[in-house]
Enzyme design. Structure first.
Site, PDB file in Angstrom:
ATOM      1  N   GLU B 183       0.839  -1.200   0.000  1.00 16.71           N
ATOM      2  CA  GLU B 183       0.000   0.000   0.000  1.00 16.71           C
ATOM      3  C   GLU B 183       0.874   1.250   0.000  1.00 16.71           C
ATOM      4  OE1 GLU B 183      -2.570  -1.048   3.323  1.00 16.71           O
ATOM      5  OE2 GLU B 183      -3.253  -2.839   2.263  1.00 16.71           O
ATOM      6  N   ARG B 238       2.001  -8.237   0.597  1.00 19.13           N
ATOM      7  CA  ARG B 238       1.218  -7.592   1.641  1.00 19.13           C
ATOM      8  C   ARG B 238       1.743  -7.862   3.051  1.00 19.13           C
ATOM      9  NH1 ARG B 238      -4.491  -6.772   3.042  1.00 19.13           N
ATOM     10  NH2 ARG B 238      -5.101  -7.991   4.856  1.00 19.13           N
ATOM     11  N   GLU B 381      -8.512   3.812   4.944  1.00 20.94           N
ATOM     12  CA  GLU B 381      -8.169   3.195   3.671  1.00 20.94           C
ATOM     13  C   GLU B 381      -8.110   4.352   2.681  1.00 20.94           C
ATOM     14  OE1 GLU B 381      -7.569   0.071   2.709  1.00 20.94           O
ATOM     15  OE2 GLU B 381      -8.245  -1.178   4.367  1.00 20.94           O
TER      16      GLU B 381
END
Lengths: 197, 420
Positions: B183, B238, B381
Site C-alpha cells: 500500500e 502484503r 483506507e
C-alpha cells in the site's frame, strides 16, 4: 427472501474509466439463489453518450492500436509507480474491458475483484482487421486479499463484441473448492457496446 | 559521455511524436580512405534518413550513425559490400529511450541533501526514507527524535519518529503507515505527514497547538521487510516475511496478528494465504514491538493505522458485530473527519465500523488498541477505489496526503479537546 435466496437492489452511477467523466446511472436487481448458481441480474442504465460518440471513440482507440510499427509487447501496466506509458493506454484499456468479463464470471455474493495490474501483454497480428492480445492480468480479490493470476485472450474490432477467453490459476488454498480450468467468451452488455472508455 | 545528452534530446523528440522502434546506432571507425569514402557515400543517400550522431571527421575517428529500421538492411549491405567493419552500438534505440525515460522518472530519487529538496511526489525506497528521517531529525533536533522500537524478522530496524515540544510522557497520538507493504501511497503519505508536522510547528499553525500539550508518534515503515520485498521481488506483497515452522509459505498478515478476537472468523489459519493470522498473537516482531511500545508508554489517546485502498474511515470492531461502547462518538468524529477530507478535492469517503463497512476481520490493530483503552482508534483506507488500487500513480501522492491530513487533524484535535 426466505426459501429463495438473497436479493439486492442497487442504484449506482458510472464513470468513464479513462477520464472519470460521468457515464450515466443504473438501476439493478441481483438475486442470488439459495442453491449455488449464477445470480439473476436485471439492469437498466441511462447513457450520457450516444451510439455515434461511442463508435467514434472506439474507432480512435482502434486506430491507435493499429498504428504501432510492431506488435505490442509490454510488462507491468501500470508499473510499480502507477505509471502507464501513453502509447500503452489503449492496450491497457482493452485489458480493463477483458478483465471485467473475468470478474463478472468469478464474482459471487461474497467475493469481489479489482484489476490490480496487467502483468504482461503480447499482441498477435492477424490477417483480418481484428486486434488480438494475450494478457496475464492480476486480479485483487476481496475480502481474501489474494492476488489471482489470469490468462486472458482477447479479440476486438469496433462494432463487434469483445471476444474473451480466460483461464485463472487455481489458488493453493486448503479447503478451497478446487478451482479448475475456467474459460469462457463473453458478450455481456458492456461488451456489446464495444470498449467505452 | 555524450550519449546521455543525445538521448535526452531524443527523448524530448520522442515524447512528441516520433518513435524509434527498431532503429540501431552503428559505429564505423574508418581505417582507410576507401572506408571513409564508403561511409560518406551514405551521407548523400537522403532517402535512407540517416542521422549522424558523429559525422565523418577523419581516419581512426568514430562515426556514429542512427539508422531507421527500414534502412538497416541497405546500410549494412552497403558497408559489408565495401568491406567496412562496423559494430552495433545500440540495438534498439526505442528500448533505450524507454529505459532512460523510466530512469528519469526515478532520478528524482537521488538522495536529497535536506528535507526541502526531498521529492514528496515520488515513491521512495527504504534507504531513501530512512535517510529522510535522519535529515528531518538533524534539521529539527528540538522537535523530532527517532526511536527504534524493535527489529523486523529480517533484522531491519523499526523506527518511530517522535514529535514533542517537551513535557514528560505527555498524552500522545500514534500514526502508522505501511503495515501492509504493497500500500505504497501510505508510506509516501507518512513521509509527507512528518514534514508537515515540522512545518506547522515552525509556522505556529495547524498542529502546532496540538504539540503544545500532546506528542505525536509516527511509524512510517511499519513493515520494512515487506516493503523491501515490494521493491525487489513482488510489488503486490502484503504480509511480513516471517517463516514459521511447518510451512513453505512466507509471511503473516500483520493486521490479523493482534490479540483481539485472534484466530476467529475473519482471518485465515492457512500460512499460504494473504490473511494468515500467524501461529499466535504478536508472533510478528513488527506487531509485538508496537504492542510493547503502547503498553509501556501507557498514555496514548488516539491510534490511527493507515492502509489503502478503498477510501474509507473505519473504527472498531472488525472481529465482532457488537458495537463499541463509544460507537456514537466515533461515528460523529468520523463524519467530521470525512467531511474535512472531502472539502479539499471532493474525494468521497465512506465511514463506519470495520465489520459493517467492509467485512469481518479478526486480530486487527485497532480492535486491540481500542480494547487497551485507546478510545480514538481509527483505520484509514486511502485512495483510490480500485482503478489503480495499490499502484496509485505517484502524482496522486500529494493530494492524497493533503486531504488525509485534514481528516487526521480533526481526529487529533478531538482527542486533544476530549482527553480522558
Amino acid at each position: 427472501i426466505p426459501e429463495s435466496g438473497h436479493k439486492y437492489y442497487l442504484q449506482f452511477s458510472t464513470e468513464d474509466y479513462r477520464t472519470g467523466e460521468d457515464a450515466g446511472n443504473c438501476l439493478a436487481t441481483v438475486l442470488y439463489p439459495k442453491k449455488k448458481s449464477p445470480p439473476v441480474v436485471s439492469i437498466k442504465c441511462s447513457h450520457t453518450k450516444d451510439q455515434k460518440e461511442i463508435q467514434e471513440e472506439d474507432n480512435r482507440l482502434y486506430q491507435r492500436i493499429r498504428h504501432q510499427n510492431k506488435p505490442v509487447t509490454a510488462n507491468n501496466i501500470p508499473d510499480s509507480y502507477g505509471h502507464i506509458e501513453p502509447a500503452l493506454e489503449p492496450v491497457w484499456a482493452l485489458a480493463v474491458a477483458g478483465s471485467s468479463s473475468i470478474m463478472w464470471e468469478k464474482s459471487t455474493e461474497t467475493l469481489g475483484y479489482s484489476l490490480a495490474q496487467v502483468k504482461s501483454v503480447r499482441q498477435w497480428i492477424r490477417k483480418d482487421d481484428f486486434t488480438e492480445f494475450d494478457y496475464t492480468v492480476l486480479l485483487h480479490e476481496t475480502p481474501t486479499q489474494e492476488i489471482i493470476s489470469c490468462h486472458l485472450r482477447l479479440t476486438w474490432l469496433p462494432g463487434h463484441p469483445l471476444r474473451v477467453k480466460h483461464f485463472c490459476a487455481p489458488q493453493s488454498r486448503a479447503g478451497d473448492e478446487g478451482s479448475g480450468a475456467e474459460s469462457g467468451s463473453a458478450a455481456g452488455p458492456a461488451a456489446a457496446k464495444g470498449a467505452n472508455f | 559521455m555524450r550519449l546521455p545528452v543525445l538521448l535526452a534530446a531524443l527523448v524530448a523528440v520522442a515524447t512528441c511524436t516520433e518513435t524509434f522502434f527498431g532503429h540501431q546506432v552503428l559505429r564505423v571507425v574508418p581505417q582507410s580512405d576507401e572506408e571513409l569514402q564508403k561511409v560518406q557515400e551514405l551521407q548523400d543517400l537522403e532517402h535512407l534518413q540517416l542521422d549522424f550522431w558523429l559525422a565523418p571527421r577523419g581516419l581512426g575517428v568514430p562515426i556514429d550513425i542512427r539508422v531507421p529500421f527500414p534502412s538497416l538492411q541497405a546500410v549494412k549491405a552497403h558497408l559489408e559490400a565495401g568491406g567496412v567493419p562496423y559494430s552495433i552500438m545500440i540495438e534498439d534505440v526505442q528500448a533505450l529511450l524507454d529505459e532512460e525515460q523510466a530512469q528519469m522518472l526515478r532520478s528524482s530519487r537521488q538522495l536529497p541533501l535536506n528535507t526541502d529538496t526531498f521529492n514528496y511526489e515520488a515513491y521512495h525506497t527504504i534507504e531513501e526514507i530512512y535517510s529522510f528521517m535522519d535529515l528531518l531529525v538533524a534539521e529539527n533536533p528540538n522537535l523530532v527524535s527517532k526511536l527504534e522500537i524493535g527489529r523486523s524478522t529480517e533484522n531491519r530496524p523499526l523506527y518511530v519518529l517522535k514529535f514533542s515540544t517537551g513535557g514528560t510522557n505527555r498524552p500522545a497520538i500514534w500514526i502508522d503507515t505501511g503495515i501492509h507493504s504493497r500500500e505504497w501511497v501510505t508510506q509516501a503519505s507518512g513521509v509527507w505527514f512528518a514534514k508537515k508536522i515540522v512545518q506547522d510547528h515552525a509556522n505556529n499553525e495547524g498542529v502546532a497547538s496540538i504539540l503544545e500539550t500532546m506528542d505525536i508518534f509516527l511509524e512510517i515503515i511499519t513493515n520494512p521487510d515487506g516493503f523491501a520485498f515490494t521493491h525487489t521481488k513482488n510489488r503486490l506483497w502484503r504480509k511480513t516475511r516471517s517463516k514459521h515452522s511447518g510451512s513453505i509459505c512466507v509471511g503473516v498478515d500483520p493486521n490479523r496478528n493482534w490479540d483481539a478476537g485472534f484466530g476467529e472468523a475473519g482471518a485465515s489459519s492457512n500460512p499460504c494465504t494473504e490473511t494468515y493470522h500467524g501461529p499466535y498473537p504478536n508472533s510478528e516482531p513488527e506487531v509485538k514491538s508496537i504492542v510493547d511500545f503502547v503498553k509501556s508508554h501507557g498514555n496514548i489517546k488516539a491510534f490511527i493505522s493507515i492502509h489503502s485502498y478503498s477510501q474509507l474511515l473505519l473504527y472498531p470492531y472488525g472481529y465482532t458485530t457488537t458495537p463499541v461502547p463509544d460507537q456514537q462518538e466515533l461515528d460523529e468524529v468520523s463524519a467530521k473527519a470525512v467531511a474535512a477530507l472531502s472539502s479539499l478535492y471532493g474525494t468521497k469517503y465512506k465511514y463506519g465500523s470495520i465489520i459493517t463497512t467492509i467485512y469481518r476481520a479478526s486480530g486487527g490493530t485497532i480492535d486491540w488498541t481500542y480494547n487497551q483503552g485507546i478510545k480514538y482508534s481509527f483505520t484509514f483506507e486511502l485512495r483510490d477505489t480500485g482503478r489503480y488500487g495499490f499502484l496509485l500513480p505517484a502524482k496522486q501522492i500529494l493530494p492524497t496526503a493533503e486531504e488525509t491530513w485534514l481528516a487526521l487533524k480533526v481526529i487529533m484535535e478531538h482527542a486533544r479537546d476530549n482527553l480522558y
